[in-house]
Design a protein around this motif. Sequence first.
Motif, PDB file in Angstrom:
ATOM      1  N   ALA A 190       0.898  -1.374   0.027  1.00 23.13           N
ATOM      2  CA  ALA A 190      -0.150   0.017   0.224  1.00 23.13           C
ATOM      3  C   ALA A 190       0.638   1.334   0.580  1.00 23.13           C
ATOM      4  O   ALA A 190       0.678   2.301  -0.855  1.00 23.13           O
ATOM      5  N   ILE A 191       1.770   1.145   1.125  1.00 22.40           N
ATOM      6  CA  ILE A 191       2.664   2.664   0.575  1.00 22.40           C
ATOM      7  C   ILE A 191       2.781   2.246  -0.815  1.00 22.40           C
ATOM      8  O   ILE A 191       3.397   3.549  -1.109  1.00 22.40           O
ATOM      9  N   PHE A 192       3.960   1.247  -1.074  1.00 24.13           N
ATOM     10  CA  PHE A 192       4.621   1.711  -2.261  1.00 24.13           C
ATOM     11  C   PHE A 192       3.276   1.946  -3.816  1.00 24.13           C
ATOM     12  O   PHE A 192       4.126   2.428  -4.172  1.00 24.13           O
ATOM     13  N   ALA A 193       2.702   1.995  -3.438  1.00 17.82           N
ATOM     14  CA  ALA A 193       1.049   2.281  -4.676  1.00 17.82           C
ATOM     15  C   ALA A 193       1.425   3.611  -4.686  1.00 17.82           C
ATOM     16  O   ALA A 193       1.088   4.569  -5.175  1.00 17.82           O
ATOM     17  N   GLY A 194       2.048   4.202  -3.511  1.00 16.65           N
ATOM     18  CA  GLY A 194       1.642   5.463  -2.457  1.00 16.65           C
ATOM     19  C   GLY A 194       2.464   6.104  -3.675  1.00 16.65           C
ATOM     20  O   GLY A 194       1.822   7.266  -3.543  1.00 16.65           O
ATOM     21  N   LEU A 195       3.357   5.377  -3.624  1.00  8.63           N
ATOM     22  CA  LEU A 195       4.973   6.283  -3.958  1.00  8.63           C
ATOM     23  C   LEU A 195       5.277   5.982  -5.466  1.00  8.63           C
ATOM     24  O   LEU A 195       4.870   7.748  -5.812  1.00  8.63           O
ATOM     25  N   VAL A 229       1.722   6.588  -6.902  1.00 12.83           N
ATOM     26  CA  VAL A 229       0.811   7.669  -7.300  1.00 12.83           C
ATOM     27  C   VAL A 229       1.408   8.936  -6.942  1.00 12.83           C
ATOM     28  O   VAL A 229       1.197   9.852  -8.446  1.00 12.83           O
ATOM     29  N   LEU A 230       2.165   9.264  -6.429  1.00 17.96           N
ATOM     30  CA  LEU A 230       3.232  10.175  -5.922  1.00 17.96           C
ATOM     31  C   LEU A 230       3.780  10.560  -7.336  1.00 17.96           C
ATOM     32  O   LEU A 230       3.601  12.070  -7.319  1.00 17.96           O
ATOM     33  N   PHE A 231       4.563  10.094  -7.199  1.00 20.67           N
ATOM     34  CA  PHE A 231       5.527   9.885  -8.499  1.00 20.67           C
ATOM     35  C   PHE A 231       5.292  10.560 -10.200  1.00 20.67           C
ATOM     36  O   PHE A 231       5.483  10.656  -9.914  1.00 20.67           O
ATOM     37  N   LEU A 232       3.742   9.461 -10.066  1.00 25.22           N
ATOM     38  CA  LEU A 232       3.410   9.941 -11.593  1.00 25.22           C
ATOM     39  C   LEU A 232       2.915  11.350 -11.456  1.00 25.22           C
ATOM     40  O   LEU A 232       2.750  11.577 -12.439  1.00 25.22           O
ATOM     41  N   GLN A 233       2.067  11.855 -10.489  1.00 26.14           N
ATOM     42  CA  GLN A 233       1.365  12.750 -10.179  1.00 26.14           C
ATOM     43  C   GLN A 233       2.350  13.773 -10.205  1.00 26.14           C
ATOM     44  O   GLN A 233       2.656  14.816 -11.099  1.00 26.14           O
ATOM     45  N   ARG A 234       3.601  13.569  -9.927  1.00 22.59           N
ATOM     46  CA  ARG A 234       4.577  15.256  -9.932  1.00 22.59           C
ATOM     47  C   ARG A 234       4.800  14.672 -11.255  1.00 22.59           C
ATOM     48  O   ARG A 234       5.879  15.960 -11.425  1.00 22.59           O
ATOM     49  N   SER A 235       5.560  13.614 -12.149  1.00 27.42           N
ATOM     50  CA  SER A 235       6.098  13.787 -12.597  1.00 27.42           C
ATOM     51  C   SER A 235       5.669  14.488 -13.720  1.00 27.42           C
ATOM     52  O   SER A 235       5.406  14.407 -14.799  1.00 27.42           O
ATOM     53  N   SER A 236       4.457  14.333 -14.119  1.00 23.59           N
ATOM     54  CA  SER A 236       3.400  14.897 -14.771  1.00 23.59           C
ATOM     55  C   SER A 236       3.476  15.964 -14.936  1.00 23.59           C
ATOM     56  O   SER A 236       2.556  16.560 -16.239  1.00 23.59           O
ATOM     57  N   ARG A 237       3.346  16.536 -14.120  1.00 24.58           N
ATOM     58  CA  ARG A 237       3.459  18.209 -13.923  1.00 24.58           C
ATOM     59  C   ARG A 237       4.318  19.343 -15.134  1.00 24.58           C
ATOM     60  O   ARG A 237       5.706  18.201 -15.549  1.00 24.58           O
ATOM     61  N   ASP A 238       3.955  20.032 -15.391  1.00 26.30           N
ATOM     62  CA  ASP A 238       5.209  21.124 -15.824  1.00 26.30           C
ATOM     63  C   ASP A 238       6.033  21.836 -15.705  1.00 26.30           C
ATOM     64  O   ASP A 238       7.022  21.659 -16.900  1.00 26.30           O
ATOM     65  N   ALA A 239       5.844  21.577 -14.161  1.00 30.58           N
ATOM     66  CA  ALA A 239       7.104  22.989 -13.746  1.00 30.58           C
ATOM     67  C   ALA A 239       8.031  21.215 -13.545  1.00 30.58           C
ATOM     68  O   ALA A 239       7.830  20.148 -13.857  1.00 30.58           O
ATOM     69  N   PRO A 240       9.530  21.271 -13.723  1.00 29.87           N
ATOM     70  CA  PRO A 240      10.597  20.954 -13.566  1.00 29.87           C
ATOM     71  C   PRO A 240       9.770  19.753 -11.907  1.00 29.87           C
ATOM     72  O   PRO A 240       9.971  20.498 -10.707  1.00 29.87           O
TER      73      PRO A 240
END
Length: 87
Positions: free
Chosen positions: A11-16, A18-29
Amino acid sequence: METIYDWITVAIFAGLVVLFLQRSSRDAPPRDSMLQYLAASAGCAVTNYFGNEAVGGRGWVYHLLAVAILAATLTYIHFALRPLDKG
């Protein structure tokens, strides 16, 4: 997926993820690096190892190690990756 440690760490790994995918899809670096996610994932893996060994009969010391590493991993995620920040 047999022990409580399996469920918690996955569950923690799945949260990581999701967090990574959310942050990597932003326009900002990105403000965090892959190594930070690697460290958190390694914490999950080590927690799961010690937890499974404890459930397998290795003793209460392994339970204490698993819980301590889990707490350290969650603390690291909270302070290094800051999943609750809006910005």
